[in-house]
Design a protein around this motif. Structure first.
Motif, PDB file in Angstrom:
ATOM      1  N   ALA A  70       0.830  -1.198   0.000  1.00 31.72           N
ATOM      2  CA  ALA A  70       0.000   0.000   0.000  1.00 31.72           C
ATOM      3  C   ALA A  70       0.867   1.251   0.000  1.00 31.72           C
ATOM      4  CB  ALA A  70      -0.912   0.004   1.226  1.00 31.72           C
ATOM      5  N   LEU A  71       0.282   2.348  -0.465  1.00 33.84           N
ATOM      6  CA  LEU A  71       0.979   3.629  -0.378  1.00 33.84           C
ATOM      7  C   LEU A  71       1.130   4.030   1.079  1.00 33.84           C
ATOM      8  CD1 LEU A  71      -0.507   3.829  -3.370  1.00 33.84           C
ATOM      9  CD2 LEU A  71       0.263   6.183  -3.144  1.00 33.84           C
ATOM     10  N   PRO A  72       2.142   4.822   1.384  1.00 35.79           N
ATOM     11  CA  PRO A  72       2.347   5.255   2.770  1.00 35.79           C
ATOM     12  C   PRO A  72       1.095   5.926   3.353  1.00 35.79           C
ATOM     13  CG  PRO A  72       4.251   5.823   1.430  1.00 35.79           C
ATOM     14  CD  PRO A  72       3.186   5.340   0.479  1.00 35.79           C
ATOM     15  N   ALA A  73       0.705   5.506   4.548  1.00 35.95           N
ATOM     16  CA  ALA A  73      -0.434   6.084   5.274  1.00 35.95           C
ATOM     17  C   ALA A  73      -1.745   5.981   4.503  1.00 35.95           C
ATOM     18  CB  ALA A  73      -0.150   7.541   5.629  1.00 35.95           C
ATOM     19  N   ASN A  74      -1.865   4.990   3.627  1.00 34.75           N
ATOM     20  CA  ASN A  74      -3.088   4.809   2.855  1.00 34.75           C
ATOM     21  C   ASN A  74      -3.827   3.568   3.338  1.00 34.75           C
ATOM     22  OD1 ASN A  74      -5.121   4.629   0.993  1.00 34.75           O
ATOM     23  ND2 ASN A  74      -3.794   4.441  -0.795  1.00 34.75           N
ATOM     24  N   ASN A  75      -5.054   3.759   3.836  1.00 34.47           N
ATOM     25  CA  ASN A  75      -5.850   2.647   4.336  1.00 34.47           C
ATOM     26  C   ASN A  75      -7.069   2.364   3.470  1.00 34.47           C
ATOM     27  OD1 ASN A  75      -4.177   2.274   6.679  1.00 34.47           O
ATOM     28  ND2 ASN A  75      -5.142   4.096   7.561  1.00 34.47           N
ATOM     29  N   THR A  76      -7.070   2.875   2.245  1.00 34.22           N
ATOM     30  CA  THR A  76      -8.191   2.664   1.326  1.00 34.22           C
ATOM     31  C   THR A  76      -7.759   1.758   0.178  1.00 34.22           C
ATOM     32  OG1 THR A  76      -7.624   4.613   0.015  1.00 34.22           O
ATOM     33  CG2 THR A  76      -9.113   4.936   1.891  1.00 34.22           C
ATOM     34  N   PRO A  77      -8.711   1.181  -0.563  1.00 32.80           N
ATOM     35  CA  PRO A  77      -8.349   0.321  -1.701  1.00 32.80           C
ATOM     36  C   PRO A  77      -7.545   1.068  -2.758  1.00 32.80           C
ATOM     37  CG  PRO A  77     -10.635  -0.025  -1.074  1.00 32.80           C
ATOM     38  CD  PRO A  77     -10.160   1.186  -0.314  1.00 32.80           C
ATOM     39  N   TYR A  78      -6.710   0.331  -3.451  1.00 30.51           N
ATOM     40  CA  TYR A  78      -5.908   0.864  -4.542  1.00 30.51           C
ATOM     41  C   TYR A  78      -5.799  -0.220  -5.602  1.00 30.51           C
ATOM     42  CZ  TYR A  78      -2.332  -1.870  -2.076  1.00 30.51           C
ATOM     43  OH  TYR A  78      -1.645  -2.889  -1.449  1.00 30.51           O
ATOM     44  N   LEU A  79      -5.269   0.133  -6.756  1.00 30.73           N
ATOM     45  CA  LEU A  79      -5.100  -0.824  -7.846  1.00 30.73           C
ATOM     46  C   LEU A  79      -3.730  -1.474  -7.761  1.00 30.73           C
ATOM     47  CD1 LEU A  79      -5.730  -2.141 -10.620  1.00 30.73           C
ATOM     48  CD2 LEU A  79      -4.970   0.012 -11.694  1.00 30.73           C
ATOM     49  N   ALA A  80      -3.707  -2.806  -7.749  1.00 22.52           N
ATOM     50  CA  ALA A  80      -2.449  -3.556  -7.737  1.00 22.52           C
ATOM     51  C   ALA A  80      -2.462  -4.556  -8.883  1.00 22.52           C
ATOM     52  CB  ALA A  80      -2.268  -4.276  -6.402  1.00 22.52           C
ATOM     53  N   VAL A  81      -1.543  -4.386  -9.821  1.00 26.15           N
ATOM     54  CA  VAL A  81      -1.403  -5.315 -10.938  1.00 26.15           C
ATOM     55  C   VAL A  81      -0.368  -6.366 -10.527  1.00 26.15           C
ATOM     56  CG1 VAL A  81      -0.935  -5.556 -13.396  1.00 26.15           C
ATOM     57  CG2 VAL A  81      -1.852  -3.405 -12.516  1.00 26.15           C
ATOM     58  N   LEU A  82      -0.748  -7.631 -10.590  1.00 22.42           N
ATOM     59  CA  LEU A  82       0.131  -8.710 -10.164  1.00 22.42           C
ATOM     60  C   LEU A  82       0.992  -9.199 -11.319  1.00 22.42           C
ATOM     61  CD1 LEU A  82      -2.462 -10.651  -7.982  1.00 22.42           C
ATOM     62  CD2 LEU A  82      -0.887  -8.829  -7.290  1.00 22.42           C
ATOM     63  N   GLY A  83       2.015 -10.025 -10.998  1.00 15.79           N
ATOM     64  CA  GLY A  83       2.969 -10.498 -11.997  1.00 15.79           C
ATOM     65  C   GLY A  83       2.305 -11.141 -13.200  1.00 15.79           C
ATOM     66  N   GLY A  84       2.671 -10.672 -14.391  1.00 19.06           N
ATOM     67  CA  GLY A  84       2.103 -11.191 -15.626  1.00 19.06           C
ATOM     68  C   GLY A  84       0.782 -10.545 -16.005  1.00 19.06           C
ATOM     69  N   GLY A  85       0.315  -9.603 -15.185  1.00 22.03           N
ATOM     70  CA  GLY A  85      -0.969  -8.964 -15.442  1.00 22.03           C
ATOM     71  C   GLY A  85      -0.844  -7.633 -16.129  1.00 22.03           C
ATOM     72  N   VAL A  86      -1.998  -7.104 -16.546  1.00 20.12           N
ATOM     73  CA  VAL A  86      -2.054  -5.781 -17.159  1.00 20.12           C
ATOM     74  C   VAL A  86      -3.390  -5.135 -16.797  1.00 20.12           C
ATOM     75  CG1 VAL A  86      -2.979  -6.693 -19.336  1.00 20.12           C
ATOM     76  CG2 VAL A  86      -1.869  -4.450 -19.297  1.00 20.12           C
ATOM     77  N   ALA A  87      -3.359  -3.872 -16.491  1.00 19.69           N
ATOM     78  CA  ALA A  87      -4.567  -3.096 -16.203  1.00 19.69           C
ATOM     79  C   ALA A  87      -4.664  -1.968 -17.218  1.00 19.69           C
ATOM     80  CB  ALA A  87      -4.516  -2.538 -14.788  1.00 19.69           C
ATOM     81  N   ASN A  88      -5.763  -1.922 -17.941  1.00 20.36           N
ATOM     82  CA  ASN A  88      -5.992  -0.908 -18.963  1.00 20.36           C
ATOM     83  C   ASN A  88      -7.055   0.070 -18.493  1.00 20.36           C
ATOM     84  OD1 ASN A  88      -4.291  -2.336 -20.910  1.00 20.36           O
ATOM     85  ND2 ASN A  88      -5.968  -3.817 -21.007  1.00 20.36           N
ATOM     86  N   ILE A  89      -6.808   1.344 -18.700  1.00 24.02           N
ATOM     87  CA  ILE A  89      -7.774   2.380 -18.347  1.00 24.02           C
ATOM     88  C   ILE A  89      -7.927   3.310 -19.539  1.00 24.02           C
ATOM     89  CG2 ILE A  89      -8.305   4.299 -16.805  1.00 24.02           C
ATOM     90  CD1 ILE A  89      -6.590   2.911 -14.680  1.00 24.02           C
ATOM     91  N   ALA A  90      -9.161   3.376 -20.074  1.00 21.16           N
ATOM     92  CA  ALA A  90      -9.461   4.283 -21.182  1.00 21.16           C
ATOM     93  C   ALA A  90     -10.258   5.458 -20.630  1.00 21.16           C
ATOM     94  CB  ALA A  90     -10.258   3.556 -22.258  1.00 21.16           C
ATOM     95  N   PHE A  91      -9.804   6.672 -20.873  1.00 19.08           N
ATOM     96  CA  PHE A  91     -10.489   7.851 -20.380  1.00 19.08           C
ATOM     97  C   PHE A  91     -11.790   8.085 -21.150  1.00 19.08           C
ATOM     98  CE2 PHE A  91      -5.933   9.222 -19.489  1.00 19.08           C
ATOM     99  CZ  PHE A  91      -5.989   8.810 -18.157  1.00 19.08           C
ATOM    100  N   ASN A  92     -12.793   8.634 -20.463  1.00 23.36           N
ATOM    101  CA  ASN A  92     -14.065   8.945 -21.124  1.00 23.36           C
ATOM    102  C   ASN A  92     -13.870   9.997 -22.204  1.00 23.36           C
ATOM    103  OD1 ASN A  92     -15.476   7.174 -19.460  1.00 23.36           O
ATOM    104  ND2 ASN A  92     -15.833   8.745 -17.903  1.00 23.36           N
TER     105      ASN A  92
END
Length: 207
Positions: A70-92
Motif C-alpha cells: 500500500a501507499l504510505p499512510a493509505n488505508n483505502t483500496p488501490y489498484l495492484a497489478v500482479l505479476g504477468g498482469g495488465v490493467a488498462n484504463i481508457a479515459f471517457n
C-alpha cells in the motif's frame, strides 16, 4: 521514447528523444492530485474500479508481503497489478495530462501511455530510479504530459508482483514544467534586465 523525466520538484533532468514525446514527472514522497486536476478514480468503490480492464489485478487494502504494498499512510483500496498482469484504463474523454500515486517504483513495472492518434509510449520503473535509489523502496507521484498529443488512456503492466497505483487524476491542460531551454532563456532574460537596470542607474547618477 520518453522526452523528459523530472526526478524531483527542485531538480529537472532532461533526456533527449524524439519530438512530441511525453514528459514524465516523478516526485518522490509527494502524493495526491496536482492543483487543477480532476480525480478520475480513487479505486475505492465498485464504480471507481469499473474503469479498469485487463487481467490479474486486484483492489486490496493494506499490504501483503510478496504480493502488494500500500501507499504510505493509505488505508483505502488501490489498484495492484500482479505479476504477468495488465490493467488498462481508457479515459471517457481525451486528456492532455494525467497523474497517479505510485506505491513503489519497481524496475519490472511498465507504464504505457496511449494516444488518441493511435500511438503509444512506454516507460519502465528503471527509467525513474536514480543513483542511490533502491528498487521497490521509492514512492511518490507521477505526472504525465502528452506535450501536444491528446492521451486516450494508459496501461499498467508488470512481470512480477506488483504495480500499485492510486488516485488517478486527469487534466485538460498540461502541467507547468518548463523545458530546459526555457530555463536558459529565462535566466538570460533576467540577466539582460539586470544589466539594463544597472546602466539606467549609472546614467541617472552621471546626470
Amino acid at each position: 521514447m520518453i522526452k523528459h523525466i523530472v526526478l524531483a520538484a527542485v531538480a529537472a533532468c532532461a533526456v533527449a528523444s524524439s519530438a512530441n514525446a511525453a514528459t514524465v514527472i516523478f516526485q518522490p514522497g509527494v502524493f495526491g492530485a496536482p492543483n487543477g486536476y480532476t480525480l478520475y478514480s480513487d479505486f475505492n468503490t465498485v464504480d471507481a474500479q469499473a474503469v479498469v480492464s485487463g487481467n490479474n489485478f486486484v483492489f486490496p487494502t493494506g499490504s501483503v508481503s510478496g504480493q502488494y504494498t500500500a501507499l504510505p499512510a493509505n488505508n483505502t483500496p488501490y489498484l495492484a497489478v500482479l505479476g504477468g498482469g495488465v490493467a488498462n484504463i481508457a479515459f471517457n474523454n481525451d486528456v492532455r495530462s494525467f497523474s497517479f500515486d505510485y506505491s513503489t517504483v519497481d524496475t519490472y513495472n511498465t507504464l504505457t501511455i496511449n494516444y488518441a492518434d493511435g500511438g503509444f509510449e512506454s516507460v519502465v520503473g528503471g527509467d525513474i530510479l536514480t543513483a542511490g535509489q533502491i528498487d521497490g523502496q521509492v514512492s511518490g507521484s507521477f505526472i504525465i504530459n502528452g506535450d501536444g498529443r491528446l492521451i486516450s488512456g494508459l496501461s499498467l503492466a508488470t512481470t512480477q508482483n506488483a504495480f500499485e497505483v492510486d488516485n488517478l487524476a486527469v487534466s485538460g491542460a498540461l502541467a507547468a514544467v518548463p523545458e530546459p531551454t526555457t530555463w536558459v532563456m529565462m535566466i538570460a532574460g533576467f540577466g539582460l534586465v539586470g544589466v539594463g537596470m544597472r546602466r539606467r542607474t549609472a546614467a541617472a547618477v552621471v546626470a
